[in-house]
Design a protein around this motif. Structure first.
Motif, PDB file in Angstrom:
ATOM      1  N   SER A  68      -8.577  48.532  12.720  1.00  0.00           N
ATOM      2  CA  SER A  68      -9.285  47.281  12.433  1.00  0.00           C
ATOM      3  C   SER A  68      -8.394  46.076  12.717  1.00  0.00           C
ATOM      4  O   SER A  68      -8.861  45.052  13.218  1.00  0.00           O
ATOM      5  N   THR A  69      -7.105  46.194  12.422  1.00  0.00           N
ATOM      6  CA  THR A  69      -6.194  45.089  12.729  1.00  0.00           C
ATOM      7  C   THR A  69      -6.068  44.910  14.227  1.00  0.00           C
ATOM      8  O   THR A  69      -6.039  43.788  14.737  1.00  0.00           O
ATOM      9  N   LYS A  70      -6.013  46.032  14.968  1.00  0.00           N
ATOM     10  CA  LYS A  70      -5.955  45.913  16.428  1.00  0.00           C
ATOM     11  C   LYS A  70      -7.198  45.202  16.965  1.00  0.00           C
ATOM     12  O   LYS A  70      -7.106  44.373  17.861  1.00  0.00           O
ATOM     13  N   ARG A  71      -8.370  45.519  16.403  1.00  0.00           N
ATOM     14  CA  ARG A  71      -9.600  44.846  16.855  1.00  0.00           C
ATOM     15  C   ARG A  71      -9.542  43.352  16.523  1.00  0.00           C
ATOM     16  O   ARG A  71      -9.953  42.513  17.319  1.00  0.00           O
ATOM     17  N   VAL A 117      -8.515  37.734  18.739  1.00  0.00           N
ATOM     18  CA  VAL A 117      -7.672  36.548  18.886  1.00  0.00           C
ATOM     19  C   VAL A 117      -7.222  36.402  20.333  1.00  0.00           C
ATOM     20  O   VAL A 117      -7.191  35.289  20.883  1.00  0.00           O
ATOM     21  N   THR A 118      -6.915  37.518  20.977  1.00  0.00           N
ATOM     22  CA  THR A 118      -6.412  37.435  22.351  1.00  0.00           C
ATOM     23  C   THR A 118      -7.472  36.922  23.316  1.00  0.00           C
ATOM     24  O   THR A 118      -7.122  36.451  24.396  1.00  0.00           O
ATOM     25  N   ASP A 119      -8.719  36.979  22.943  1.00  0.00           N
ATOM     26  CA  ASP A 119      -9.761  36.402  23.799  1.00  0.00           C
ATOM     27  C   ASP A 119      -9.531  34.916  24.008  1.00  0.00           C
ATOM     28  O   ASP A 119      -9.960  34.350  25.023  1.00  0.00           O
ATOM     29  N   TYR A 145      -7.179  48.438  22.772  1.00  0.00           N
ATOM     30  CA  TYR A 145      -8.378  49.269  22.746  1.00  0.00           C
ATOM     31  C   TYR A 145      -8.066  50.734  23.073  1.00  0.00           C
ATOM     32  O   TYR A 145      -8.980  51.527  23.291  1.00  0.00           O
ATOM     33  N   GLY A 146      -6.785  51.065  23.133  1.00  0.00           N
ATOM     34  CA  GLY A 146      -6.384  52.455  23.300  1.00  0.00           C
ATOM     35  C   GLY A 146      -6.473  52.989  24.709  1.00  0.00           C
ATOM     36  O   GLY A 146      -6.461  54.204  24.921  1.00  0.00           O
TER      37      GLY A 146
END
Ligand code: SF4
Length: 92
Positions: free
Chosen positions: A21-24, A29-31, A47-48
């Motif tokens: 969830s933190t990665k998402r 934010v990176t968008d 996104y792995g």
């Protein structure tokens, strides 16, 4: 350097410590990051997706430089092992 999100204090965490969830949340934010070498690769990492060695370097440098929100330039970290591959090395 601007902080990409005041609510995310992940600067001292390894990416391997981050929850999905933190990665998402970080990916969202990176968008807002400007277009740069490494933005897409870093999002792919979050996104792995698999990365090549070169893509991993671009992703790491984009992350390390906070998405280049202050501009795409040389990090000048000559002691970093990735510095010879830094995409904006010598580009100030
Ligand atoms: S080369 Fe620079 S931007 Fe890339 S990981 Fe090393 S210190 Fe960070």
């Amino acid at each position: 350097m601007k902080h990409i999100n005041q609510n995310l204090n992940f600067a001292k965490m390894s990416n391997f410590d981050l929850t999905d969830s933190t990665k998402r949340e970080i990916a969202n934010v990176t968008d807002e990051w400007p277009t740069s070498s490494g933005k897409t690769q870093y999002q792919r990492f979050l996104y792995g997706k698999d990365l090549t060695y070169r893509q991993a370097v671009l992703a790491k440098c984009a992350e390390c430089c906070g998405g280049y929100v202050d501009g795409r330039g040389d990090c000048k970290a000559t002691k970093c092992p990735l510095y010879p591959l830094m995409p904006y090395r010598d580009k100030d």
